[in-house]
Design an enzyme around this catalytic site. Structure first.
Site, PDB file in Angstrom:
ATOM      1  N   ASP A  79      -2.976  -8.915   1.350  1.00  0.00           N
ATOM      2  CA  ASP A  79      -2.838  -7.496   1.660  1.00  0.00           C
ATOM      3  C   ASP A  79      -1.340  -7.191   1.572  1.00  0.00           C
ATOM      4  OD1 ASP A  79      -3.063  -4.900   2.501  1.00  0.00           O
ATOM      5  OD2 ASP A  79      -3.476  -5.376   4.599  1.00  0.00           O
ATOM      6  N   ASN A  81      -3.221  -0.378  -0.817  1.00  0.00           N
ATOM      7  CA  ASN A  81      -3.608   1.028  -0.797  1.00  0.00           C
ATOM      8  C   ASN A  81      -3.063   1.690  -2.069  1.00  0.00           C
ATOM      9  OD1 ASN A  81      -0.836   1.716  -0.313  1.00  0.00           O
ATOM     10  ND2 ASN A  81      -1.145   1.588   1.902  1.00  0.00           N
ATOM     11  N   ASP A 127      -5.411  -3.921   7.897  1.00  0.00           N
ATOM     12  CA  ASP A 127      -5.554  -5.317   8.319  1.00  0.00           C
ATOM     13  C   ASP A 127      -7.024  -5.653   8.558  1.00  0.00           C
ATOM     14  OD1 ASP A 127      -2.718  -5.238   8.438  1.00  0.00           O
ATOM     15  OD2 ASP A 127      -2.826  -4.497  10.487  1.00  0.00           O
TER      16      ASP A 127
END
Length: 295
Positions: free
Chosen positions: A113, A146, A223
Protein backbone atom coordinates in the site's frame (compact mmCIF):
# COMPACT_ATOMS: atom_id res chain seq x y z
CA UNK A 1 -3.71 -28.75 12.24
CA UNK A 2 -2.72 -26.91 9.07
CA UNK A 3 -0.32 -24.04 9.62
CA UNK A 4 -1.94 -20.62 9.28
CA UNK A 5 -0.66 -18.14 6.70
CA UNK A 6 1.69 -15.63 8.33
CA UNK A 7 1.95 -11.93 7.49
CA UNK A 8 4.79 -9.56 8.29
CA UNK A 9 3.07 -6.17 8.44
CA UNK A 10 5.25 -3.04 8.41
CA UNK A 11 3.15 0.07 8.96
CA UNK A 12 2.50 2.90 11.36
CA UNK A 13 1.19 2.28 14.89
CA UNK A 14 -0.94 4.45 17.17
CA UNK A 15 -1.55 3.97 20.87
CA UNK A 16 -5.13 5.28 20.57
CA UNK A 17 -7.30 4.54 17.57
CA UNK A 18 -7.15 2.48 14.41
CA UNK A 19 -4.73 3.30 11.62
CA UNK A 20 -1.77 1.38 10.18
CA UNK A 21 -1.03 -1.84 12.02
CA UNK A 22 -3.87 -1.14 14.49
CA UNK A 23 -6.28 -1.10 11.54
CA UNK A 24 -4.79 -4.12 9.75
CA UNK A 25 -3.90 -6.63 12.46
CA UNK A 26 -7.26 -7.56 13.98
CA UNK A 27 -9.05 -8.14 10.65
CA UNK A 28 -6.22 -10.34 9.42
CA UNK A 29 -6.25 -12.33 12.66
CA UNK A 30 -10.02 -12.78 12.55
CA UNK A 31 -9.65 -14.10 9.00
CA UNK A 32 -7.13 -16.73 10.09
CA UNK A 33 -3.75 -15.06 9.57
CA UNK A 34 -0.88 -14.93 12.01
CA UNK A 35 0.36 -11.33 12.07
CA UNK A 36 3.84 -10.15 13.05
CA UNK A 37 3.89 -6.35 13.22
CA UNK A 38 6.78 -3.94 12.84
CA UNK A 39 5.79 -0.34 13.55
CA UNK A 40 7.42 2.16 11.18
CA UNK A 41 6.32 4.91 13.55
CA UNK A 42 4.73 4.82 16.99
CA UNK A 43 2.50 7.80 17.70
CA UNK A 44 0.06 8.60 20.48
CA UNK A 45 -2.73 9.04 17.92
CA UNK A 46 -3.09 9.71 14.21
CA UNK A 47 -2.00 13.07 12.86
CA UNK A 48 -5.55 14.15 12.01
CA UNK A 49 -6.00 15.21 15.62
CA UNK A 50 -3.54 18.04 15.02
CA UNK A 51 -1.41 17.16 18.05
CA UNK A 52 0.56 13.96 18.52
CA UNK A 53 3.75 12.63 20.06
CA UNK A 54 5.85 9.58 19.37
CA UNK A 55 8.85 7.90 17.81
CA UNK A 56 10.03 6.99 14.31
CA UNK A 57 11.72 3.66 13.63
CA UNK A 58 15.01 4.03 11.75
CA UNK A 59 16.37 1.72 9.06
CA UNK A 60 18.97 0.58 11.62
CA UNK A 61 16.18 -0.30 14.05
CA UNK A 62 14.46 -2.27 11.29
CA UNK A 63 17.72 -4.07 10.57
CA UNK A 64 18.00 -5.14 14.21
CA UNK A 65 14.49 -6.57 14.26
CA UNK A 66 14.96 -8.43 10.98
CA UNK A 67 18.32 -9.84 12.14
CA UNK A 68 16.73 -11.06 15.36
CA UNK A 69 14.03 -12.87 13.41
CA UNK A 70 16.61 -14.36 11.07
CA UNK A 71 18.89 -15.54 13.89
CA UNK A 72 16.03 -17.60 15.29
CA UNK A 73 14.72 -18.86 11.94
CA UNK A 74 11.53 -16.84 12.41
CA UNK A 75 11.52 -15.08 9.05
CA UNK A 76 9.43 -17.47 6.95
CA UNK A 77 6.29 -15.63 5.81
CA UNK A 78 3.52 -16.26 3.31
CA UNK A 79 2.85 -12.52 2.97
CA UNK A 80 4.54 -9.17 3.45
CA UNK A 81 2.31 -6.11 3.86
CA UNK A 82 3.72 -2.57 3.89
CA UNK A 83 1.93 0.70 4.49
CA UNK A 84 3.11 4.07 5.77
CA UNK A 85 6.87 4.53 5.51
CA UNK A 86 8.27 7.94 6.44
CA UNK A 87 11.88 7.95 5.23
CA UNK A 88 13.86 7.05 2.11
CA UNK A 89 16.43 4.99 4.01
CA UNK A 90 13.68 2.91 5.63
CA UNK A 91 11.97 2.33 2.27
CA UNK A 92 15.25 1.26 0.67
CA UNK A 93 15.68 -1.26 3.49
CA UNK A 94 12.19 -2.59 2.72
CA UNK A 95 13.30 -3.31 -0.84
CA UNK A 96 16.19 -5.47 0.34
CA UNK A 97 13.91 -7.15 2.91
CA UNK A 98 11.45 -8.18 0.18
CA UNK A 99 14.28 -9.87 -1.73
CA UNK A 100 15.46 -11.63 1.44
CA UNK A 101 11.99 -12.92 2.34
CA UNK A 102 11.41 -14.14 -1.22
CA UNK A 103 14.68 -16.06 -1.11
CA UNK A 104 13.38 -17.88 1.96
CA UNK A 105 9.90 -18.39 0.49
CA UNK A 106 9.75 -17.88 -3.29
CA UNK A 107 5.94 -18.05 -3.07
CA UNK A 108 5.71 -15.09 -0.68
CA UNK A 109 3.11 -12.50 -1.74
CA UNK A 110 4.16 -8.88 -1.23
CA UNK A 111 1.20 -6.51 -0.84
CA UNK A 112 2.26 -2.86 -1.02
CA UNK A 113 0.00 0.00 0.00
CA UNK A 114 2.12 2.93 -1.27
CA UNK A 115 0.98 5.47 1.30
CA UNK A 116 2.15 8.81 -0.05
CA UNK A 117 -0.76 11.20 -0.15
CA UNK A 118 -4.33 11.94 -1.15
CA UNK A 119 -6.44 14.68 -2.70
CA UNK A 120 -3.49 16.06 -4.64
CA UNK A 121 -1.12 16.42 -1.69
CA UNK A 122 1.88 14.33 -0.63
CA UNK A 123 2.35 13.79 3.10
CA UNK A 124 5.64 11.90 2.88
CA UNK A 125 9.02 13.25 1.69
CA UNK A 126 9.22 13.53 -2.11
CA UNK A 127 12.39 11.42 -2.22
CA UNK A 128 10.28 8.34 -1.46
CA UNK A 129 8.54 8.53 -4.84
CA UNK A 130 11.46 7.40 -7.06
CA UNK A 131 12.16 4.52 -4.65
CA UNK A 132 8.56 3.34 -4.92
CA UNK A 133 8.67 3.68 -8.72
CA UNK A 134 12.04 2.09 -9.36
CA UNK A 135 12.52 -0.39 -6.50
CA UNK A 136 9.26 -1.22 -4.74
CA UNK A 137 6.66 -1.54 -7.52
CA UNK A 138 8.74 -4.11 -9.50
CA UNK A 139 9.00 -6.24 -6.33
CA UNK A 140 5.33 -6.01 -5.36
CA UNK A 141 2.86 -8.74 -6.26
CA UNK A 142 -0.16 -6.61 -5.30
CA UNK A 143 -0.28 -2.83 -5.03
CA UNK A 144 -3.24 -0.80 -3.71
CA UNK A 145 -2.74 2.91 -4.46
CA UNK A 146 -5.48 5.50 -4.35
CA UNK A 147 -6.05 7.65 -7.44
CA UNK A 148 -3.48 10.31 -6.50
CA UNK A 149 -0.85 7.72 -5.58
CA UNK A 150 -1.39 5.95 -8.91
CA UNK A 151 -0.81 9.26 -10.69
CA UNK A 152 2.42 9.78 -8.75
CA UNK A 153 3.68 6.27 -9.48
CA UNK A 154 2.97 6.41 -13.22
CA UNK A 155 3.17 10.07 -14.19
CA UNK A 156 -0.25 9.47 -15.76
CA UNK A 157 -2.94 12.04 -14.95
CA UNK A 158 -6.18 10.20 -14.23
CA UNK A 159 -9.27 12.13 -15.28
CA UNK A 160 -11.36 9.28 -16.68
CA UNK A 161 -11.65 5.50 -16.48
CA UNK A 162 -9.50 5.04 -19.60
CA UNK A 163 -6.71 6.98 -17.87
CA UNK A 164 -7.03 4.66 -14.87
CA UNK A 165 -6.59 1.57 -17.04
CA UNK A 166 -3.54 3.16 -18.67
CA UNK A 167 -2.02 3.77 -15.22
CA UNK A 168 -2.75 0.18 -14.20
CA UNK A 169 -1.07 -1.09 -17.38
CA UNK A 170 2.03 0.98 -16.63
CA UNK A 171 2.29 -0.49 -13.13
CA UNK A 172 1.81 -4.03 -14.43
CA UNK A 173 4.49 -3.49 -17.06
CA UNK A 174 6.84 -2.59 -14.20
CA UNK A 175 6.28 -6.09 -12.82
CA UNK A 176 3.36 -5.84 -10.37
CA UNK A 177 0.84 -8.57 -11.22
CA UNK A 178 -2.22 -7.22 -9.40
CA UNK A 179 -3.09 -3.53 -9.25
CA UNK A 180 -6.09 -2.23 -7.32
CA UNK A 181 -6.94 1.47 -7.38
CA UNK A 182 -8.60 1.35 -3.98
CA UNK A 183 -10.59 4.55 -4.46
CA UNK A 184 -11.05 6.96 -7.35
CA UNK A 185 -13.32 9.92 -8.01
CA UNK A 186 -14.37 8.34 -11.31
CA UNK A 187 -17.74 7.12 -10.06
CA UNK A 188 -20.83 9.31 -9.73
CA UNK A 189 -22.16 11.70 -7.10
CA UNK A 190 -23.05 8.83 -4.79
CA UNK A 191 -20.15 6.47 -5.42
CA UNK A 192 -16.39 6.21 -5.50
CA UNK A 193 -15.03 3.69 -7.97
CA UNK A 194 -12.42 1.00 -7.30
CA UNK A 195 -10.67 -0.47 -10.33
CA UNK A 196 -8.63 -3.67 -10.35
CA UNK A 197 -6.64 -5.82 -12.73
CA UNK A 198 -4.76 -9.06 -12.14
CA UNK A 199 -2.40 -11.00 -14.37
CA UNK A 200 -1.08 -14.44 -13.49
CA UNK A 201 0.75 -16.30 -16.23
CA UNK A 202 -1.51 -16.38 -19.29
CA UNK A 203 -4.63 -15.59 -17.27
CA UNK A 204 -5.91 -12.10 -16.57
CA UNK A 205 -8.99 -10.56 -15.00
CA UNK A 206 -10.27 -7.03 -14.51
CA UNK A 207 -13.10 -5.59 -12.47
CA UNK A 208 -14.66 -2.42 -11.15
CA UNK A 209 -16.79 -1.91 -8.07
CA UNK A 210 -18.84 1.04 -6.87
CA UNK A 211 -18.22 2.20 -3.31
CA UNK A 212 -21.13 4.10 -1.71
CA UNK A 213 -19.97 7.48 -0.41
CA UNK A 214 -20.60 8.32 3.24
CA UNK A 215 -20.81 11.89 4.59
CA UNK A 216 -17.64 11.82 6.73
CA UNK A 217 -13.87 11.66 6.43
CA UNK A 218 -12.40 8.52 8.00
CA UNK A 219 -8.78 7.70 8.79
CA UNK A 220 -7.30 4.23 8.40
CA UNK A 221 -9.60 3.06 5.61
CA UNK A 222 -6.75 2.53 3.12
CA UNK A 223 -4.88 0.42 5.70
CA UNK A 224 -8.03 -1.61 6.32
CA UNK A 225 -8.64 -2.02 2.58
CA UNK A 226 -5.14 -3.37 1.94
CA UNK A 227 -5.32 -5.89 4.77
CA UNK A 228 -8.79 -7.11 3.80
CA UNK A 229 -7.84 -7.44 0.14
CA UNK A 230 -4.70 -9.39 1.10
CA UNK A 231 -6.86 -11.77 3.10
CA UNK A 232 -9.67 -12.27 0.61
CA UNK A 233 -7.56 -12.60 -2.54
CA UNK A 234 -5.75 -15.41 -0.71
CA UNK A 235 -8.87 -17.03 0.77
CA UNK A 236 -10.74 -16.94 -2.57
CA UNK A 237 -7.82 -18.41 -4.52
CA UNK A 238 -7.22 -15.18 -6.44
CA UNK A 239 -10.85 -14.53 -7.39
CA UNK A 240 -10.75 -10.80 -8.05
CA UNK A 241 -14.53 -10.33 -8.07
CA UNK A 242 -15.17 -12.05 -4.75
CA UNK A 243 -12.13 -10.48 -3.08
CA UNK A 244 -13.32 -6.99 -4.04
CA UNK A 245 -16.90 -7.66 -2.97
CA UNK A 246 -15.91 -9.01 0.44
CA UNK A 247 -13.37 -6.24 1.00
CA UNK A 248 -15.79 -3.43 0.16
CA UNK A 249 -18.65 -5.16 1.97
CA UNK A 250 -16.59 -5.26 5.15
CA UNK A 251 -15.44 -1.66 4.76
CA UNK A 252 -18.98 -0.43 4.29
CA UNK A 253 -20.19 -2.25 7.40
CA UNK A 254 -17.34 -0.84 9.52
CA UNK A 255 -17.75 2.72 8.22
CA UNK A 256 -21.53 2.76 8.60
CA UNK A 257 -21.23 1.54 12.18
CA UNK A 258 -18.56 4.15 12.87
CA UNK A 259 -20.64 6.95 11.33
CA UNK A 260 -23.78 5.93 13.23
CA UNK A 261 -21.84 6.17 16.49
CA UNK A 262 -20.25 9.50 15.58
CA UNK A 263 -23.62 10.94 14.61
CA UNK A 264 -25.00 10.13 18.07
CA UNK A 265 -22.08 11.43 20.16
CA UNK A 266 -20.90 14.22 17.85
CA UNK A 267 -18.56 14.01 14.88
CA UNK A 268 -14.87 14.39 15.82
CA UNK A 269 -11.58 12.61 15.08
CA UNK A 270 -12.12 10.58 18.23
CA UNK A 271 -15.69 9.49 17.44
CA UNK A 272 -14.70 8.61 13.85
CA UNK A 273 -12.08 6.07 14.92
CA UNK A 274 -13.00 2.86 13.12
CA UNK A 275 -15.33 0.56 15.04
CA UNK A 276 -13.37 -2.61 14.35
CA UNK A 277 -14.05 -4.51 17.58
CA UNK A 278 -17.78 -3.91 17.19
CA UNK A 279 -17.57 -5.16 13.59
CA UNK A 280 -16.09 -8.59 14.35
CA UNK A 281 -18.96 -10.49 12.75
CA UNK A 282 -18.87 -8.30 9.62
CA UNK A 283 -15.13 -8.90 9.24
CA UNK A 284 -15.48 -12.66 9.56
CA UNK A 285 -18.59 -12.96 7.37
CA UNK A 286 -19.14 -9.81 5.31
CA UNK A 287 -22.54 -9.32 3.71
CA UNK A 288 -22.38 -9.07 -0.11
CA UNK A 289 -23.82 -5.54 -0.19
CA UNK A 290 -21.94 -4.46 -3.35
CA UNK A 291 -21.34 -6.30 -6.62
CA UNK A 292 -18.19 -6.08 -8.71
CA UNK A 293 -18.43 -5.89 -12.49
CA UNK A 294 -16.10 -8.23 -14.34
CA UNK A 295 -14.75 -6.73 -17.56
Amino acid sequence: MAESPRVLSIQSHVVFGYVGNKSATLPLQLLGFEVDAINSVQFSNHTGYGKFKGQVLSDTDLDDLVKGLSMNDLDHYTHLLTGYIGSASFLNRIASLVKHLKEINPNLIYVCDPVMGDNGKMYVPEELLPIYKESIVPLADIITPNQFEAELLTGQKITCVDDAWKAIKILQEKGCKTVVLSSTELGDQKHLLAIASSKAGNQSSAATINIPKLPACFTGTGDLFASLFLAWIYKTDNCLKEALERTIGTLQAVLKRTLNYATVVGVSPKSLELKLIQSKADIENPEPTVTATIL
